[in-house]
Design a protein around this motif. Structure first.
Motif, short mmCIF file in Angstrom:
data_model
loop_
_atom_site.label_atom_id
_atom_site.label_comp_id
_atom_site.label_asym_id
_atom_site.label_seq_id
_atom_site.Cartn_x
_atom_site.Cartn_y
_atom_site.Cartn_z
N ASN A 111 109.47 29.28 126.40
CA ASN A 111 109.23 30.26 125.35
C ASN A 111 108.95 29.61 124.00
N ALA A 112 109.47 28.40 123.81
CA ALA A 112 109.19 27.68 122.56
C ALA A 112 107.84 26.98 122.59
N ALA A 113 107.50 26.38 123.73
CA ALA A 113 106.31 25.52 123.81
C ALA A 113 105.10 26.21 124.43
N ARG A 114 105.26 27.46 124.87
CA ARG A 114 104.20 28.12 125.63
C ARG A 114 102.84 28.09 124.93
N ASP A 115 102.78 28.56 123.69
CA ASP A 115 101.49 28.65 123.00
C ASP A 115 100.84 27.29 122.85
N THR A 116 101.64 26.28 122.56
CA THR A 116 101.10 24.92 122.40
C THR A 116 100.56 24.39 123.72
N ILE A 117 101.31 24.60 124.80
CA ILE A 117 100.85 24.14 126.11
C ILE A 117 99.55 24.85 126.49
N HIS A 118 99.47 26.15 126.22
CA HIS A 118 98.23 26.88 126.51
C HIS A 118 97.06 26.32 125.69
N GLN A 119 97.31 26.04 124.43
CA GLN A 119 96.24 25.48 123.58
C GLN A 119 95.77 24.13 124.11
N LEU A 120 96.70 23.30 124.53
CA LEU A 120 96.35 21.97 125.03
C LEU A 120 95.61 22.04 126.37
N THR A 121 96.00 22.99 127.23
CA THR A 121 95.30 23.12 128.51
C THR A 121 93.94 23.78 128.32
N ASP A 122 93.88 24.83 127.51
CA ASP A 122 92.62 25.55 127.31
C ASP A 122 91.56 24.69 126.63
N SER A 123 92.01 23.72 125.83
CA SER A 123 91.06 22.83 125.14
C SER A 123 90.74 21.58 125.95
N GLY A 124 91.28 21.48 127.16
CA GLY A 124 90.98 20.35 128.01
C GLY A 124 91.74 19.08 127.68
N GLN A 125 92.75 19.17 126.81
CA GLN A 125 93.50 17.98 126.43
C GLN A 125 94.46 17.52 127.54
N ILE A 126 95.03 18.48 128.24
CA ILE A 126 95.95 18.17 129.33
C ILE A 126 95.71 19.11 130.50
N LYS A 127 96.13 18.69 131.66
CA LYS A 127 96.34 19.61 132.76
C LYS A 127 97.84 19.60 133.04
N VAL A 128 98.35 20.71 133.52
CA VAL A 128 99.78 20.84 133.81
C VAL A 128 99.97 20.98 135.31
N GLU A 129 100.95 20.28 135.83
CA GLU A 129 101.32 20.43 137.24
C GLU A 129 102.76 20.94 137.30
N TYR A 130 102.90 22.18 137.77
CA TYR A 130 104.21 22.82 137.86
C TYR A 130 104.84 22.59 139.23
N HIS A 131 106.08 22.15 139.21
CA HIS A 131 106.88 22.00 140.43
C HIS A 131 108.08 22.94 140.31
N LEU A 132 108.36 23.69 141.35
CA LEU A 132 109.38 24.73 141.30
C LEU A 132 110.64 24.31 142.05
N ALA A 133 111.80 24.56 141.45
CA ALA A 133 113.09 24.20 142.04
C ALA A 133 113.99 25.43 142.10
N THR A 134 115.10 25.30 142.84
CA THR A 134 116.00 26.44 143.04
C THR A 134 117.45 26.04 142.80
N ILE A 135 117.70 25.21 141.80
CA ILE A 135 119.05 24.68 141.63
C ILE A 135 120.05 25.73 141.17
N ILE A 136 119.59 26.76 140.46
CA ILE A 136 120.55 27.78 140.01
C ILE A 136 121.06 28.58 141.20
N ASP A 137 120.20 28.83 142.18
CA ASP A 137 120.68 29.48 143.41
C ASP A 137 121.80 28.63 144.02
N GLY A 138 121.64 27.31 144.01
CA GLY A 138 122.66 26.44 144.57
C GLY A 138 123.92 26.41 143.74
N ASN A 139 123.76 26.42 142.41
CA ASN A 139 124.93 26.34 141.52
C ASN A 139 125.68 27.66 141.41
#
Length: 288
Positions: A111-139
């Motif tokens: 929620n803090a970095a969302r707009d910046t990450i979108h700006q960086l991806t939309d301008s071709g500066q970065i690509k993002v690779e999301y990996h999903l985890a389930t540790i809260i289910d375990g905890n």
């Protein structure tokens, strides 16, 4: 009468002490689970967001891999196709993010970095690779991490991963509230993403089509040398909560990307439909 009143008062007192002890235990448990490690200053407005790491426990609770076929979502990349990519495939830098949709620290980061990450991806500066985890289910118990991650993978199939991912974090319930375990809650959020709430999406969520893929991703997280979620890497180097001696902030994130990209051209090879912050048009969403 007097004895009865005393007994009743004694019972109330015992219940109060028990309740207070339970609350103290919950607080102790939460302190053990949550390691507050940094404060990120957000943008020129100086809005502060607390950034933390939610550490995974060492138990097996919540791990159910191996009970069905592994169905990776459309366009998944990387080893065992465990990453959901966002942005231009030829972007000069890669931001790797390991997250859990029930993780409060992940929501604070997103929620803090969302707009910046979108700006960086939309301008071709970065690509993002999301990996999903389930540790809260375990905890904490429950299945909201798994169910939300499966739904996000279903949204990826429909070309709407980014807006649905963002909706999940904007509407994250309290850590102890396993609201994302309910398909109906996920459908409510999907209804806010144009073109996503379709019979195909609902079927994918209800059937848990990508559950085993999520479990395999969580296994990869647990097998990695990670401190907790969120884990954020820029070109393989950890930048959360710090990069070297510098704490993460919006300005530092921009600076680090600029330094990594010095002398390199922005990426232009965006997938179709574009994996950006803009919701896809309904007509462009695959039917299956």
């Amino acid at each position: 009468m007097g004895v009865s009143e005393k007994n009743s008062a004694g019972k109330r007192s015992a219940r109060t002490r028990l309740q207070e002890e339970r609350e103290r235990q919950k607080a102790r448990d939460k302190r053990r689970r949550t390691l507050i490690v940094a404060a990120a200053v957000v943008g020129v407005l100086g809005l502060a967001a607390v950034a933390g790491l939610i550490a995974a426990n060492t138990g097996d609770k919540g791990d159910s891999a191996g009970s069905g076929p592994v169905a990776a979502p459309t366009g998944a990349v990387g080893k065992d196709r465990l990453a959901i990519p966002v942005g231009a495939t030829d972007a000069p830098s890669t931001l790797t993010i390991w997250e859990d949709f029930r993780c409060p620290a992940c929501a604070q980061f997103e929620n803090a970095a969302r707009d910046t990450i979108h700006q960086l991806t939309d301008s071709g500066q970065i690509k993002v690779e999301y990996h999903l985890a389930t540790i809260i289910d375990g905890n904490m118990g429950g299945s909201g991490s798994l169910n939300a991650a499966n739904a996000a993978a279903c949204a990826q199939d429909a070309g709407a991963f980014v807006p649905f991912h963002d909706a999940l974090y904007r509407s994250q319930p309290p850590e102890q509230d396993d609201a994302f375990a309910r398909d109906t809650r996920l459908f409510e959020l999907a209804a806010g993403v144009p073109g996503l709430d379709t019979p195909a999406f609902r079927s994918c969520v209800s059937k848990g089509t990508h559950d085993e893929w999520v479990n395999k991703s969580n296994e990869a997280f647990r097998g990695g040398d990670f401190r907790g979620t969120p884990t954020v890497l820029l070109n393989g180097e950890s930048i959360f909560p710090t990069k070297g001696k510098e704490q993460i902030s919006i300005e530092n994130l921009k600076k680090w990307v600029a330094e990594a990209n010095k002398g390199k051209k922005p990426g232009t090879a965006f997938p179709s439909p574009a994996a950006s912050a803009s919701p896809p048009a309904p007509a462009s969403s695959p039917s299956g």
